[in-house]
Write a protein that holds these residues in place. Structure first.
Motif, PDB file in Angstrom:
ATOM      1  N   ASP A 288      13.237 -18.272  -3.018  1.00 57.08           N
ATOM      2  CA  ASP A 288      11.981 -18.172  -2.272  1.00 57.08           C
ATOM      3  C   ASP A 288      10.849 -19.010  -2.861  1.00 57.08           C
ATOM      4  O   ASP A 288      10.609 -19.003  -4.067  1.00 57.08           O
ATOM      5  CB  ASP A 288      11.517 -16.711  -2.232  1.00 57.08           C
TER       6      ASP A 288
ATOM      7  N   ASP B 240       9.875 -11.224  10.206  1.00 60.12           N
ATOM      8  CA  ASP B 240      10.808 -11.236   9.072  1.00 60.12           C
ATOM      9  C   ASP B 240      11.113  -9.784   8.687  1.00 60.12           C
ATOM     10  O   ASP B 240      10.943  -8.852   9.490  1.00 60.12           O
ATOM     11  CB  ASP B 240      10.186 -12.050   7.916  1.00 60.12           C
ATOM     12  N   ASP B 241      11.542  -9.576   7.483  1.00 64.37           N
ATOM     13  CA  ASP B 241      11.950  -8.260   6.983  1.00 64.37           C
ATOM     14  C   ASP B 241      10.838  -7.216   7.187  1.00 64.37           C
ATOM     15  O   ASP B 241       9.656  -7.551   7.105  1.00 64.37           O
ATOM     16  CB  ASP B 241      12.244  -8.398   5.481  1.00 64.37           C
TER      17      ASP B 241
ATOM     18  N   ARG C  26      18.604 -22.513   4.152  1.00 61.92           N
ATOM     19  CA  ARG C  26      17.737 -22.567   2.970  1.00 61.92           C
ATOM     20  C   ARG C  26      18.452 -23.319   1.852  1.00 61.92           C
ATOM     21  O   ARG C  26      19.655 -23.163   1.649  1.00 61.92           O
ATOM     22  CB  ARG C  26      17.376 -21.159   2.551  1.00 61.92           C
TER      23      ARG C  26
ATOM     24  N   ASP D 215      19.660 -13.289   6.220  1.00 58.01           N
ATOM     25  CA  ASP D 215      19.524 -13.300   4.770  1.00 58.01           C
ATOM     26  C   ASP D 215      20.854 -12.893   4.124  1.00 58.01           C
ATOM     27  O   ASP D 215      21.810 -12.539   4.820  1.00 58.01           O
ATOM     28  CB  ASP D 215      18.402 -12.322   4.386  1.00 58.01           C
TER      29      ASP D 215
ATOM     30  N   LYS E 228      17.073 -15.163  11.706  1.00 52.04           N
ATOM     31  CA  LYS E 228      17.242 -15.544  10.298  1.00 52.04           C
ATOM     32  C   LYS E 228      18.180 -14.523   9.674  1.00 52.04           C
ATOM     33  O   LYS E 228      17.954 -13.319   9.810  1.00 52.04           O
ATOM     34  CB  LYS E 228      15.883 -15.530   9.605  1.00 52.04           C
TER      35      LYS E 228
HETATM   36  C1  GLA Z   1      14.595 -13.086   0.967  1.00 53.42           C
HETATM   37  C2  GLA Z   1      14.332 -14.352   1.761  1.00 53.42           C
HETATM   38  C3  GLA Z   1      12.881 -14.433   2.127  1.00 53.42           C
HETATM   39  C4  GLA Z   1      12.465 -13.199   2.914  1.00 53.42           C
HETATM   40  C5  GLA Z   1      12.812 -11.946   2.147  1.00 53.42           C
HETATM   41  C6  GLA Z   1      12.660 -10.684   2.970  1.00 53.42           C
HETATM   42  O1  GLA Z   1      13.998 -13.116  -0.268  1.00 53.42           O
HETATM   43  O2  GLA Z   1      14.726 -15.472   1.028  1.00 53.42           O
HETATM   44  O3  GLA Z   1      12.610 -15.593   2.860  1.00 53.42           O
HETATM   45  O4  GLA Z   1      13.101 -13.188   4.164  1.00 53.42           O
HETATM   46  O5  GLA Z   1      14.145 -11.950   1.691  1.00 53.42           O
HETATM   47  O6  GLA Z   1      12.906  -9.542   2.225  1.00 53.42           O
END
Ligand code: GLA
Length: 643
Positions: free
Chosen positions: A276, A85-86, A272, A189, A187
């Protein structure tokens, strides 16, 4: 000389005004229109770095998780995607715009000459029999650049070098991720088109280039839905270009906003439905609620995503196995993608057993792809029932509260005949309970759930109710004109603001969208005083595509639902088979008893169920009900699903 000039100008006018030329969304197409993807035929499963490490991700942590997936047998169960992820990026190289990896945390990415590549990393995952996933943003900047400002792993350099998102680089980045680096999952965002407004403190303090927001999470009216969709569609097209075998997953992350309910299924493989998740019970309920009423929008290749699992932390840690099991069971029954968000290198057995419950994973991964449908709902307890391909049902009984709760499970809720024996196999203990007729009862501890595979005799001996097979229904048009926030989503205490503000409202997740066994506004289906426990509830001006799967006929009782706000307009119910009109209800109005619609399908493969207002008086939402809608006879009598 005048005539052609005139018709050309009329043509030019029509072209300049797309609304004038737009195709009628209610016109039958004669086909199952959603794109068929090779990937994500069942909900994607795997591991993601985010809930475990946020931006403090590194190669050892990811590969450690990957190894554990393989060694423990979780990979064999289906947990195959390993997603970074990030936090992975260093910068966008100014000479050619190529993205650079932070090789300090991903050492295998370092190439001589200062370049970087994830190819060795993805090769390694692929050699382990796994798939590789990566993270990006649809705008110029990512979420961590706004929300994780103390992270050591934020992109570095000039303003342009820190623009690591896809905006303006879709083709270049997608080619890099899929063709050059070999990823299988992306993914995407949306912070880049959401929180970097001109004048925003985060922009001023960090020297980012402002981006006038396309998404306002608090207001659908201030969100440019068409533009957001079009940006994501451009990415989807690029993914197809660089992954022509179609075996790639595009995960949309607009947190339920931008009306993604309506278009996510046509653009990505998962989207989504909420903001979160955090490791808190009520936040988990919030995420669950945002997806649990949207069964008709998911199907093989397209899944509601209430966010990654938080099992292992907070309210779901090894000291709270009741909550952890419930979280897992809920995600499983609504066909949520199952992404473990925990440092697997040190996962206790008690947690491994939860992710590793093969029976519950099988419920989630059933090839029919029918999301569980809510059979009973209250703020205290819920019953969710899912059709399995083997003719059985899976059921989750859920106690949402802090007091013990008594729950009855009835044959009617299972759409089973009341007089034939019903058997329950407990999917946590493996025990089979003694058979019952009509109904049985359980008492659940606070936050406890029970998960059963249920056998019985179908109430409809020669077919299936459409609400039993939501994966065979595509909501092509749902009649929603003014999308509203969904009031049935649990509202928890805000993650960042606590109780200092006025409360965190749910992001729009599709209020007014089509529902199985409920009206679009979550009322009991009811026409002219008669209630129905099964059927499809949808607004007028809608078109549903249904796979006929060899059924001989379609049947329903149709009418204007008693809950409608529009009590003035007339509506007609139309049934098409492969594009041909097979049956129509005639004009129906509020207060009229439901009319039977019974049509022979004569081999049609795709049925379209259309409701159309006749002689429109008002734009108020008109609620239409396809009560007891069912496919009957022929193959419908022997199959519970198909893949
Ligand atoms: C958003 C997404 C999360 C995650 C973060 C990463 O908040 O909804 O699932 O990927 O960014 O910074």
């Amino acid at each position: 000389m005048h005539l052609p000039t005139l018709s050309l100008s009329v043509l030019a006018l029509a072209l300049a005004n797309p609304a004038a030329a737009a195709p009628d969304p209610l016109a039958p197409t004669g086909r199952w229109s959603p794109p068929e993807h090779a990937a994500a035929r069942t909900p994607p499963m795997g591991w993601s770095s985010w809930n475990a490490f946020r931006t403090e991700v590194d190669e050892a942590k990811v590969l450690g998780a990957a190894q554990k997936l393989v060694d423990s047998g979780l990979a064999k169960l289906g947990y195959r995607y390993v997603n970074v992820d990030d936090g992975w990026w260093l910068k966008r190289r100014s000479s050619d715009g190529k993205l650079m990896i932070r090789t300090r945390i991903f050492p295998s990415a370092a190439i001589a000459g200062g370049d970087s590549s994830f190819r060795p990393f993805t090769d390694r995952l692929h050699a382990m029999g796994l798939k590789a996933g990566l993270y990006s943003d649809i705008g110029r900047n990512a979420c961590s650049q706004a929300y994780d400002l103390h992270s050591p792993n934020l992109p570095e350099g000039t303003t342009a070098e820190r623009e690591v998102g896809l905006y303006g680089h879709v083709d270049q980045d997608t080619a890099l991720y899929f063709r050059d680096w070999g990823f299988d999952y992306l993914k995407v965002d949306a912070c880049g088109i959401n929180v970097y407004a001109p004048g925003a403190p985060v922009v001023l303090q960090n020297g980012y280039r402002p981006f006038p927001p396309l998404i306002d999470q608090a207001s659908i009216n201030r969100t440019d839905v068409a533009q957001v969709r079009s940006l994501y569609a451009t990415v989807a097209a690029a993914v197809r270009r660089y992954r022509p075998d179609g075996d790639a997953i595009l995960a949309l992350c607009t947190w339920g906003s931008a009306d993604v309910r309506r278009w996510g299924k046509d653009v990505g493989q998962m989207w989504r439905t909420s903001q979160d998740i955090t490791p808190h019970w009520t936040r988990m309920l919030h995420s669950f609620d945002s997806a649990s009423t949207r069964a008709l929008y998911a199907r093989p290749g397209a899944w509601n995503d209430p966010d990654m699992l938080f099992i292992g932390q907070g309210d779901f840690d090894a000291q709270h196995l009741t909550e952890a099991r419930t979280h897992f069971a809920l995600w499983a029954i609504i066909n949520a993608p199952l992404f473990i968000g925990y440092d697997l290198r040190q996962a206790p057995d008690s947690l491994m057993k939860i992710w590793g419950n093969a029976d519950i994973v099988r419920v989630n991964q059933d090839p029919g792809g029918h999301q569980g449908v809510i059979a009973y709902a209250s703020d205290d307890v819920q019953t969710i029932v899912k059709t399995l391909s083997n003719g059985h049902k899976a059921v989750v009984l859920l106690n949402r509260g802090m007091a013990p709760a008594a729950i009855n499970l009835t044959a009617a809720q299972l759409k089973f005949a009341p007089d034939a024996p019903i058997t329950l196999r407990d999917l946590w203990s493996g025990r089979t309970l003694s058979p019952f007729n009509r109904e049985t009862a359980f008492t659940l501890a606070p936050r406890e759930s029970r998960v059963f595979e249920v056998g019985g005799t179908r109430r409809l001996s020669d077919g299936m109710y459409l609400s039993e097979v939501p994966g065979d229904v595509n909501v092509a048009a749902d009649g929603v004109v003014a999308p509203e926030p969904d009031p049935v989503v649990h509202r928890m205490i805000g993650q960042w603001s606590g109780t200092r503000d006025t409360g965190e409202r749910p992001t729009y997740a599709g209020w007014g969208g089509a529902q199985a066994d409920a009206t679009p506004f979550d009322q009991t289906l009811q026409v002219a005083g008669r209630a129905y426990d099964t059927g499809l509830g949808v607004l007028a001006q809608s078109r549903l595509e249904v796979r006929a799967r060899g059924a001989e006929r379609f049947e329903a009782l149709v009418g204007v639902d008693d809950s409608t706000r529009d009590t003035y307009d007339a509506v007609e119910f139309l049934v098409y088979g492969d594009g041909r009109l097979l049956g129509r209800s005639g004009t129906m109005r509020f207060g009229m008893a439901a009319r039977p619609l019974r049509v022979e399908l004569r081999g049609a493969r795709v049925i379209e169920l259309v409701t159309r207002k006749v002689g429109r008086v008002t734009d108020l939402p008109l609620v239409t009900t396809w009560a007891e809608a069912a496919l009957r006879g022929g193959a419908a009598s022997i199959t519970g699903s198909g893949s």
